[in-house]
Enzyme design. Structure first.
Site, PDB file in Angstrom:
ATOM      1  N   LYS A 125       9.086 -16.470 -10.985  1.00 30.99           N
ATOM      2  CA  LYS A 125       8.352 -15.327 -11.546  1.00 30.99           C
ATOM      3  C   LYS A 125       7.144 -15.814 -12.342  1.00 30.99           C
ATOM      4  O   LYS A 125       7.288 -16.683 -13.220  1.00 30.99           O
ATOM      5  CB  LYS A 125       9.299 -14.527 -12.443  1.00 30.99           C
TER       6      LYS A 125
ATOM      7  N   ASP B  22      -3.348  -6.269   4.162  1.00 30.87           N
ATOM      8  CA  ASP B  22      -4.363  -7.153   4.748  1.00 30.87           C
ATOM      9  C   ASP B  22      -4.432  -8.536   4.127  1.00 30.87           C
ATOM     10  O   ASP B  22      -4.918  -9.461   4.748  1.00 30.87           O
ATOM     11  CB  ASP B  22      -5.739  -6.478   4.641  1.00 30.87           C
TER      12      ASP B  22
ATOM     13  N   PRO C 230      -1.842 -11.964   9.358  1.00 25.04           N
ATOM     14  CA  PRO C 230      -2.160 -11.942  10.793  1.00 25.04           C
ATOM     15  C   PRO C 230      -2.607 -10.553  11.230  1.00 25.04           C
ATOM     16  O   PRO C 230      -1.989  -9.563  10.838  1.00 25.04           O
ATOM     17  CB  PRO C 230      -0.849 -12.320  11.480  1.00 25.04           C
ATOM     18  N   ASP C 231      -3.673 -10.475  12.007  1.00 27.56           N
ATOM     19  CA  ASP C 231      -4.118  -9.187  12.538  1.00 27.56           C
ATOM     20  C   ASP C 231      -3.355  -8.940  13.845  1.00 27.56           C
ATOM     21  O   ASP C 231      -3.735  -9.431  14.913  1.00 27.56           O
ATOM     22  CB  ASP C 231      -5.634  -9.174  12.769  1.00 27.56           C
ATOM     23  N   ILE C 232      -2.278  -8.195  13.724  1.00 32.14           N
ATOM     24  CA  ILE C 232      -1.347  -8.011  14.853  1.00 32.14           C
ATOM     25  C   ILE C 232      -2.029  -7.240  15.985  1.00 32.14           C
ATOM     26  O   ILE C 232      -1.918  -7.594  17.161  1.00 32.14           O
ATOM     27  CB  ILE C 232      -0.085  -7.260  14.378  1.00 32.14           C
TER      28      ILE C 232
ATOM     29  N   ASN D  47       0.855  -1.193   0.000  1.00 33.08           N
ATOM     30  CA  ASN D  47       0.000   0.000   0.000  1.00 33.08           C
ATOM     31  C   ASN D  47       0.895   1.247   0.000  1.00 33.08           C
ATOM     32  O   ASN D  47       2.117   1.126  -0.088  1.00 33.08           O
ATOM     33  CB  ASN D  47      -0.945  -0.017   1.214  1.00 33.08           C
TER      34      ASN D  47
ATOM     35  N   LYS E 157     -10.790  -4.409  18.424  1.00 35.36           N
ATOM     36  CA  LYS E 157      -9.385  -4.802  18.582  1.00 35.36           C
ATOM     37  C   LYS E 157      -8.873  -4.585  19.998  1.00 35.36           C
ATOM     38  O   LYS E 157      -7.687  -4.785  20.268  1.00 35.36           O
ATOM     39  CB  LYS E 157      -8.518  -4.049  17.572  1.00 35.36           C
TER      40      LYS E 157
HETATM   41  O1  PMT Z   1       3.033   6.133   6.592  1.00 28.98           O
HETATM   42  P1  PMT Z   1       2.432   7.427   6.076  1.00 28.98           P
HETATM   43  O2  PMT Z   1       2.678   7.636   4.597  1.00 28.98           O
HETATM   44  O3  PMT Z   1       2.802   8.603   6.920  1.00 28.98           O
HETATM   45  O4  PMT Z   1       0.841   7.268   6.215  1.00 28.98           O
HETATM   46  C1  PMT Z   1       0.261   7.212   7.486  1.00 28.98           C
HETATM   47  C2  PMT Z   1      -0.886   6.194   7.558  1.00 28.98           C
HETATM   48  C3  PMT Z   1      -2.045   6.638   6.680  1.00 28.98           C
HETATM   49  C4  PMT Z   1      -0.395   4.812   7.099  1.00 28.98           C
HETATM   50  C5  PMT Z   1      -1.317   6.108   9.076  1.00 28.98           C
HETATM   51  O5  PMT Z   1      -1.769   7.350   9.486  1.00 28.98           O
HETATM   52  C6  PMT Z   1      -2.381   5.059   9.291  1.00 28.98           C
HETATM   53  O6  PMT Z   1      -3.566   5.283   9.130  1.00 28.98           O
HETATM   54  N1  PMT Z   1      -1.960   3.826   9.669  1.00 28.98           N
HETATM   55  C7  PMT Z   1      -2.832   2.647   9.815  1.00 28.98           C
HETATM   56  C8  PMT Z   1      -3.092   2.038   8.445  1.00 28.98           C
HETATM   57  C9  PMT Z   1      -3.973   0.801   8.506  1.00 28.98           C
HETATM   58  O7  PMT Z   1      -3.502  -0.253   8.217  1.00 28.98           O
HETATM   59  O8  PMT Z   1      -5.201   0.996   8.950  1.00 28.98           O
HETATM   60  P2  PMT Z   1      -6.328  -0.173   9.032  1.00 28.98           P
HETATM   61  O9  PMT Z   1      -7.582   0.553   9.359  1.00 28.98           O
HETATM   62  O10 PMT Z   1      -6.277  -1.021   7.826  1.00 28.98           O
HETATM   63  O11 PMT Z   1      -5.857  -1.042  10.258  1.00 28.98           O
HETATM   64  C10 PMT Z   1      -6.308  -0.799  11.594  1.00 28.98           C
HETATM   65  C11 PMT Z   1      -5.217  -1.064  12.590  1.00 28.98           C
HETATM   66  O12 PMT Z   1      -4.921  -2.464  12.591  1.00 28.98           O
HETATM   67  C12 PMT Z   1      -3.911  -0.352  12.336  1.00 28.98           C
HETATM   68  O13 PMT Z   1      -3.389   0.079  13.567  1.00 28.98           O
HETATM   69  C13 PMT Z   1      -3.025  -1.414  11.712  1.00 28.98           C
HETATM   70  O14 PMT Z   1      -1.648  -1.210  12.024  1.00 28.98           O
HETATM   71  C14 PMT Z   1      -3.562  -2.686  12.377  1.00 28.98           C
HETATM   72  N2  PMT Z   1      -3.448  -3.897  11.555  1.00 28.98           N
HETATM   73  C15 PMT Z   1      -4.089  -3.973  10.359  1.00 28.98           C
HETATM   74  C16 PMT Z   1      -4.019  -5.153   9.618  1.00 28.98           C
HETATM   75  C17 PMT Z   1      -3.265  -6.225  10.130  1.00 28.98           C
HETATM   76  N3  PMT Z   1      -3.162  -7.344   9.446  1.00 28.98           N
HETATM   77  N4  PMT Z   1      -2.644  -6.112  11.324  1.00 28.98           N
HETATM   78  C18 PMT Z   1      -2.736  -4.972  12.052  1.00 28.98           C
HETATM   79  O15 PMT Z   1      -2.171  -4.882  13.143  1.00 28.98           O
END
Ligand code: PMT
Length: 434
Positions: free
Chosen positions: A295, A285, A313-315, A216, A351
């Site tokens: 490849k 995700d 994994p959802d950390i 992403n 979460k």
């Molecule tokens: O890095 P920059 O360019 O400065 O951009 C900043 C940002 C937009 C990345 C940042 O501000 C931000 O929003 N980070 C979280 C991005 C994200 O993955 O959001 P989410 O809504 O998809 O996930 C929710 C939370 O779960 C997040 O804290 C994420 O770290 C966590 N997560 C998500 C998926 C996963 N498999 N494991 C996780 O722990």
């Protein structure tokens, strides 16, 4: 912070910039520019030797203030210049600090304006030494540095690199950015001292085959700003980061990871020893259920049309589900396309977080790659806190202000970790909605 805890770290701060006679004095002009650019009020003081290397007019033009050169001249009627500057400055930065200057300062000599104000000031002092390697390593200089440290002076650098004397070694003055960062730390409130903090940053990558990946747009800027702000406030910071070219913030331990799986093991393996975990990383995700060992070919039957994805994994959910007694304090982020408040509130519960920072990544000046962000912070027992568009550094400090209040409040009052515990699992999480 003495001025505005939620503001830019250097805005409105009064800094005395002492410049002594080292070749790196030319880099101090850039430092002066950067400090002013960061909002500081800068007053420069030059030793006589420094004026032989860079003209005072340069510093006057860059700082917008008269340059102090003479202990017997006064820029204000009736004022004793070294006392005026000593009480005006909230921080004294000396860059470059030469061997000779350090010897004079360690001996308590007040024979010029800079030496006199350093004896008279109660402000913190930050030295950025710059000199030839042999001079830096000389036992006299090392003894002076040790004595000055013992008396409370902070040091940034010197670093290893090419020197003006056409040799290579330790002695190069730290870059202006580094000195700026150290100045921020010297002025920041020390409300996170002894706190162990883990921050995640950047995007993870999931290999499709040996040459391609799913990822992403995260650059790591938000997470790095959080790590930098926490370190400046005294925390012991581990930064677990996806690939990025951003420099590691001063004093931060960095762990580089590539995939969500690697990030999970770096974070979960350290989680029990942390006081706070902030998950600013944009974890990819989905990943291919079976990455291709070779490849993928572009033609028909090459394999790309049959890609099967599975959840990574959802950390965050694992952390929320496994913590005990409200520790570590857990802060998640929610990256949304539209008003993030409702999703941030949902993720807070789903979460098991203490706080969730929501951002609309499609908003102007917010989200991926921007130096600024516009966020809403949702927590328990209060309304969402909408912050105005601000630099990521400012957002980071505002978030640490919130975390600092949680660190002193009893865990029972804020913890709803059972919600996350019931839902989160270690390792792979295949819930349909994250
Ligand atoms: O890095 P920059 O360019 O400065 O951009 C900043 C940002 C937009 C990345 C940042 O501000 C931000 O929003 N980070 C979280 C991005 C994200 O993955 O959001 P989410 O809504 O998809 O996930 C929710 C939370 O779960 C997040 O804290 C994420 O770290 C966590 N997560 C998500 C998926 C996963 N498999 N494991 C996780 O722990």
């Amino acid at each position: 912070m003495a001025t505005d805890a939620k503001g830019e770290p250097l805005v409105g701060r009064r800094i005395i910039l002492g410049v002594t006679g080292g070749i790196a004095a030319y880099k101090s002009a850039e430092l002066c520019r950067r400090l002013v650019g960061a909002g500081a009020e800068v007053h420069c003081v030059m030793t006589e030797a420094a004026t032989k290397l860079v003209g005072p007019i340069t510093f006057e033009a860059l700082s917008g203030n008269p340059v102090g050169l003479d202990a017997f001249a006064s820029s204000e009627p009736g004022a004793i210049e070294h006392i005026r500057l000593a009480s005006l400055g909230e921080l004294v930065v000396v860059a470059p600090a030469t061997a000779s200057f350090m010897a004079r300062y360690a001996s308590g000599l007040a024979e010029d304006l800079l030496g006199a104000l350093l004896l008279a000031t109660k402000a913190p002092v930050l030295l950025a030494p710059g000199m030839n390697t042999n001079m830096w390593e000389h036992s006299a200089t090392q003894a002076n540095a040790a004595l000055l440290r013992q008396r409370g002076a902070r040091f940034v650098g010197p670093e290893e690199g090419d020197l003006a004397c056409r040799t290579r070694g330790v002695g190069r003055m730290a870059e202006p950015d580094r000195i700026l960062e150290a100045a921020e730390a010297a002025l920041a409130p020390q409300d996170l001292v002894r706190m162990k903090v883990l921050v995640t940053a950047g995007a993870t990558r999931e290999a499709l085959d040996p040459v391609r990946f799913l990822s992403n747009h995260s650059t790591g800027k938000m997470g790095f700003a959080l790590a930098r702000a926490a370190a400046s406030r005294g925390a012991k910071v581990v930064l677990v980061s996806g690939p990025t070219s951003l420099p590691t913030p001063l004093g931060v331990e960095r762990v580089d990871v590539l995939s969500a799986e690697e990030m999970a093991s770096a974070v979960l393996g350290r989680s029990r020893s942390q006081d706070v975990i902030v998950k600013a990383a944009a974890v990819t995700d989905w990943r291919p259920a079976t990455p291709a060992p070779r490849k993928l070919k572009k033609g028909p039957g090459g394999g790309a049309e049959r890609l099967i994805l599975e959840r990574t994994p959802d950390i965050l959910a694992s952390l929320g589900g496994s913590r005990r007694g409200g520790r570590p304090i857990l802060v998640g982020f929610a990256a949304e396309t539209g008003d993030p408040t409702a999703e941030a509130e949902r993720k807070l519960e789903a979460k098991g977080c203490d706080l969730v920072v929501g951002n609309d990544v499609t908003a102007e000046g917010a989200g991926f790659g921007a130096d600024t962000n516009r966020v809403v912070i949702v927590g328990r027992g209060g309304p969402p806190e909408q912050l105005p568009l601000a630099s990521k550094a400012t957002i980071a400090h505002a978030l640490w202000d919130r975390v600092a209040t949680l660190l002193v409040s009893p865990p029972r009052a804020r913890s709803k970790e059972g919600v996350g515990r019931a839902r989160g699992r270690s390792g792979t999480n295949r819930r349909s909605k994250a």
